[in-house]
Enzyme design. Structure first.
Site, PDB file in Angstrom:
ATOM      1  N   ASP A  30       0.848  -1.192   0.000  1.00 20.51           N
ATOM      2  CA  ASP A  30       0.000   0.000   0.000  1.00 20.51           C
ATOM      3  C   ASP A  30       0.888   1.246   0.000  1.00 20.51           C
ATOM      4  OD1 ASP A  30      -3.219   0.518   0.996  1.00 20.51           O
ATOM      5  OD2 ASP A  30      -1.813   2.201   1.106  1.00 20.51           O
ATOM      6  N   GLY A  92     -14.870   3.706   3.873  1.00 18.31           N
ATOM      7  CA  GLY A  92     -13.527   4.125   3.492  1.00 18.31           C
ATOM      8  C   GLY A  92     -13.079   3.586   2.151  1.00 18.31           C
ATOM      9  N   HIS A  99     -10.336  -5.189  -3.280  1.00 19.09           N
ATOM     10  CA  HIS A  99      -8.994  -5.435  -2.748  1.00 19.09           C
ATOM     11  C   HIS A  99      -9.101  -5.856  -1.297  1.00 19.09           C
ATOM     12  CE1 HIS A  99     -10.013  -1.155  -2.526  1.00 19.09           C
ATOM     13  NE2 HIS A  99      -9.402  -1.139  -1.349  1.00 19.09           N
TER      14      HIS A  99
END
Ligand code: 5GP
Ligand code: ZN
Length: 113
Positions: A30, A92, A99
């Site tokens: 990330d 969010g 994912h």
């Protein structure tokens, strides 16, 4: 999908730090990690999100979780990690290609915020 950020990452059009790659799934670090391990595991086939997923997507969603488990084993965090799917903007979700977040390497509170 041509305008999807994660499809572009899978295609190599946008660079990423790859950590796992197989026929069905791709995993990468990330860009804004929330834990020492924060990896995103995505199906190579575009699926918008969990609520849009259909029965035919069941296997590949399972494969994403198994890939996350494998990465956790490789990193020796297999007794303390979390897999998360944010579903919808209120949770969010900001990228609309399904994912699985793999988070670990630090203490994890329950319930999550
Ligand atoms: P969401 O908020 O949709 O559940 O998760 C999207 C994740 O993608 C976020 O944790 C965000 O940091 C990450 N992200 C957004 N853009 C990029 C990018 O260009 N590269 C990488 N590696 N991660 C990204
Ligand atoms: Zn996509």
């Amino acid at each position: 999908m041509s305008d999807c950020l994660f499809c572009k990452i899978i295609a190599g059009e946008i660079p990423s730090k790859n950590v796992y790659d197989d026929e069905y799934t791709y995993a990468f670090e990330d860009i804004d990690p929330k834990a020492p391990t924060h990896v995103l595991v995505v199906p190579k086939r575009h699926i918008r999100g969990l609520k849009e997923a259909e029965a035919e997507d069941a296997e590949i969603i399972g494969r994403c979780h198994l890939a996350a488990a494998e990465i956790a084993r490789q990193r020796n965090i297999e007794n303390s990690y979390r897999t998360v799917l944010n579903v919808g903007p209120g949770s969010g979700q900001s990228v609309f290609h399904l994912h699985v977040h793999l988070l670990g390497g630090r203490g994890l509170k329950w319930p999550p915020g």
